[in-house]
Design a protein around this motif. Structure first.
Motif, PDB file in Angstrom:
ATOM      1  N   GLN A  82     127.870  69.116  14.067  1.00  0.00           N
ATOM      2  CA  GLN A  82     128.700  70.124  13.408  1.00  0.00           C
ATOM      3  C   GLN A  82     130.143  69.960  13.784  1.00  0.00           C
ATOM      4  O   GLN A  82     130.473  69.611  14.914  1.00  0.00           O
ATOM      5  CB  GLN A  82     128.224  71.527  13.819  1.00  0.00           C
ATOM      6  CG  GLN A  82     126.884  71.919  13.229  1.00  0.00           C
ATOM      7  CD  GLN A  82     126.933  72.181  11.749  1.00  0.00           C
ATOM      8  OE1 GLN A  82     127.982  72.472  11.205  1.00  0.00           O
ATOM      9  NE2 GLN A  82     125.811  72.051  11.083  1.00  0.00           N
ATOM     10  N   VAL A  83     130.993  70.205  12.823  1.00  0.00           N
ATOM     11  CA  VAL A  83     132.437  70.167  13.035  1.00  0.00           C
ATOM     12  C   VAL A  83     133.004  71.497  12.554  1.00  0.00           C
ATOM     13  O   VAL A  83     132.687  71.957  11.454  1.00  0.00           O
ATOM     14  CB  VAL A  83     133.087  69.009  12.251  1.00  0.00           C
ATOM     15  CG1 VAL A  83     134.603  69.058  12.397  1.00  0.00           C
ATOM     16  CG2 VAL A  83     132.545  67.661  12.735  1.00  0.00           C
ATOM     17  N   GLN A  84     133.818  72.102  13.372  1.00  0.00           N
ATOM     18  CA  GLN A  84     134.538  73.308  12.977  1.00  0.00           C
ATOM     19  C   GLN A  84     136.011  72.964  12.814  1.00  0.00           C
ATOM     20  O   GLN A  84     136.595  72.327  13.693  1.00  0.00           O
ATOM     21  CB  GLN A  84     134.376  74.420  14.012  1.00  0.00           C
ATOM     22  CG  GLN A  84     132.967  74.964  14.137  1.00  0.00           C
ATOM     23  CD  GLN A  84     132.069  74.071  14.972  1.00  0.00           C
ATOM     24  OE1 GLN A  84     132.476  73.573  16.007  1.00  0.00           O
ATOM     25  NE2 GLN A  84     130.847  73.863  14.514  1.00  0.00           N
ATOM     26  N   TYR A 144     135.440  60.119  10.801  1.00  0.00           N
ATOM     27  CA  TYR A 144     135.607  60.819   9.531  1.00  0.00           C
ATOM     28  C   TYR A 144     136.846  60.371   8.765  1.00  0.00           C
ATOM     29  O   TYR A 144     137.835  59.933   9.345  1.00  0.00           O
ATOM     30  CB  TYR A 144     135.725  62.319   9.769  1.00  0.00           C
ATOM     31  CG  TYR A 144     134.428  62.952  10.215  1.00  0.00           C
ATOM     32  CD1 TYR A 144     134.169  63.165  11.562  1.00  0.00           C
ATOM     33  CD2 TYR A 144     133.481  63.354   9.297  1.00  0.00           C
ATOM     34  CE1 TYR A 144     132.991  63.742  11.970  1.00  0.00           C
ATOM     35  CE2 TYR A 144     132.292  63.953   9.695  1.00  0.00           C
ATOM     36  CZ  TYR A 144     132.056  64.131  11.035  1.00  0.00           C
ATOM     37  OH  TYR A 144     130.891  64.720  11.437  1.00  0.00           O
ATOM     38  N   ASN A 186     131.547  67.184   4.038  1.00  0.00           N
ATOM     39  CA  ASN A 186     130.682  68.304   4.416  1.00  0.00           C
ATOM     40  C   ASN A 186     131.354  69.428   5.184  1.00  0.00           C
ATOM     41  O   ASN A 186     130.797  70.522   5.253  1.00  0.00           O
ATOM     42  CB  ASN A 186     129.520  67.793   5.267  1.00  0.00           C
ATOM     43  CG  ASN A 186     128.631  66.834   4.490  1.00  0.00           C
ATOM     44  OD1 ASN A 186     128.403  67.024   3.300  1.00  0.00           O
ATOM     45  ND2 ASN A 186     128.156  65.816   5.145  1.00  0.00           N
ATOM     46  N   TYR A 187     132.499  69.175   5.754  1.00  0.00           N
ATOM     47  CA  TYR A 187     133.093  70.178   6.628  1.00  0.00           C
ATOM     48  C   TYR A 187     134.462  70.600   6.112  1.00  0.00           C
ATOM     49  O   TYR A 187     135.320  69.753   5.830  1.00  0.00           O
ATOM     50  CB  TYR A 187     133.218  69.637   8.048  1.00  0.00           C
ATOM     51  CG  TYR A 187     131.895  69.233   8.638  1.00  0.00           C
ATOM     52  CD1 TYR A 187     131.558  67.895   8.787  1.00  0.00           C
ATOM     53  CD2 TYR A 187     130.970  70.203   9.022  1.00  0.00           C
ATOM     54  CE1 TYR A 187     130.336  67.524   9.312  1.00  0.00           C
ATOM     55  CE2 TYR A 187     129.742  69.829   9.551  1.00  0.00           C
ATOM     56  CZ  TYR A 187     129.425  68.494   9.683  1.00  0.00           C
ATOM     57  OH  TYR A 187     128.219  68.131  10.202  1.00  0.00           O
ATOM     58  N   TRP A 188     134.646  71.915   6.027  1.00  0.00           N
ATOM     59  CA  TRP A 188     135.875  72.474   5.490  1.00  0.00           C
ATOM     60  C   TRP A 188     136.373  73.606   6.389  1.00  0.00           C
ATOM     61  O   TRP A 188     135.589  74.341   6.964  1.00  0.00           O
ATOM     62  CB  TRP A 188     135.636  73.050   4.095  1.00  0.00           C
ATOM     63  CG  TRP A 188     135.297  72.026   3.070  1.00  0.00           C
ATOM     64  CD1 TRP A 188     134.071  71.487   2.813  1.00  0.00           C
ATOM     65  CD2 TRP A 188     136.209  71.391   2.185  1.00  0.00           C
ATOM     66  NE1 TRP A 188     134.167  70.557   1.812  1.00  0.00           N
ATOM     67  CE2 TRP A 188     135.468  70.471   1.404  1.00  0.00           C
ATOM     68  CE3 TRP A 188     137.580  71.490   1.965  1.00  0.00           C
ATOM     69  CZ2 TRP A 188     136.056  69.673   0.417  1.00  0.00           C
ATOM     70  CZ3 TRP A 188     138.167  70.710   0.984  1.00  0.00           C
ATOM     71  CH2 TRP A 188     137.408  69.808   0.220  1.00  0.00           C
ATOM     72  N   SER A 231     136.843  71.112  16.351  1.00  0.00           N
ATOM     73  CA  SER A 231     136.024  71.292  17.540  1.00  0.00           C
ATOM     74  C   SER A 231     134.585  70.960  17.187  1.00  0.00           C
ATOM     75  O   SER A 231     134.214  70.959  16.012  1.00  0.00           O
ATOM     76  CB  SER A 231     136.125  72.721  18.064  1.00  0.00           C
ATOM     77  OG  SER A 231     135.668  73.650  17.095  1.00  0.00           O
ATOM     78  N   GLY A 232     133.819  70.662  18.190  1.00  0.00           N
ATOM     79  CA  GLY A 232     132.414  70.354  17.994  1.00  0.00           C
ATOM     80  C   GLY A 232     132.115  68.874  17.953  1.00  0.00           C
ATOM     81  O   GLY A 232     131.004  68.470  18.240  1.00  0.00           O
ATOM     82  N   ARG A 233     133.090  68.079  17.580  1.00  0.00           N
ATOM     83  CA  ARG A 233     132.886  66.640  17.500  1.00  0.00           C
ATOM     84  C   ARG A 233     134.242  65.976  17.333  1.00  0.00           C
ATOM     85  O   ARG A 233     135.142  66.549  16.713  1.00  0.00           O
ATOM     86  CB  ARG A 233     131.995  66.298  16.314  1.00  0.00           C
ATOM     87  CG  ARG A 233     131.607  64.847  16.204  1.00  0.00           C
ATOM     88  CD  ARG A 233     130.670  64.615  15.036  1.00  0.00           C
ATOM     89  NE  ARG A 233     129.360  65.224  15.258  1.00  0.00           N
ATOM     90  CZ  ARG A 233     128.330  65.084  14.431  1.00  0.00           C
ATOM     91  NH1 ARG A 233     128.470  64.381  13.325  1.00  0.00           N
ATOM     92  NH2 ARG A 233     127.186  65.663  14.680  1.00  0.00           N
TER      93      ARG A 233
END
Length: 113
Positions: free
Chosen positions: A1-3, A32, A101-103, A25-27
């Protein structure tokens, strides 16, 4: 997961500058493609700029080419968008994205006199 959390938006006069930052954060972001998108009032979300983390290669929408610069900071795990010579048509909510996938939640940019 990425925040992802965007910051730096605000109200600026035409011709002014703003710097947006996207903190992750998270990764780590090294695997990416990082992008900035924007959604103007009543319109669809559109691509603004992207950067390939490992190579640093950057690409821009024609509408912002020469005015905006995307960059990444390995130490801080952030991606920034320097916006110069802002125009009223740049007014939008700006979103940071990691891959597909991450926004982030977005930050408002308003260009007005």
């Amino acid at each position: 997961q990425v925040q992802l959390v965007e910051s730096g938006g605000g109200l600026v006069q035409p011709g002014g500058s703003l710097r947006l930052s996207c903190a992750a954060s998270g990764r780590t972001l090294s695997s990416y493609v990082m992008g900035w998108f924007r959604r103007a009032p009543g319109k669809e979300r559109k691509f603004v700029a992207r950067i390939y983390w490992n190579s640093g290669n950057a690409y821009y929408a024609d509408s912002v080419k020469g005015r905006f610069t995307i960059s990444r900071n390995n130490a801080k795990n952030t991606v920034d968008l320097q916006m110069n010579s802002l125009k009223p048509e740049d007014t939008a909510v700006y979103y940071c994205a990691a891959g597909d996938n991450y926004w982030g939640q977005g930050t408002q940019v308003t260009v007005s006199s």
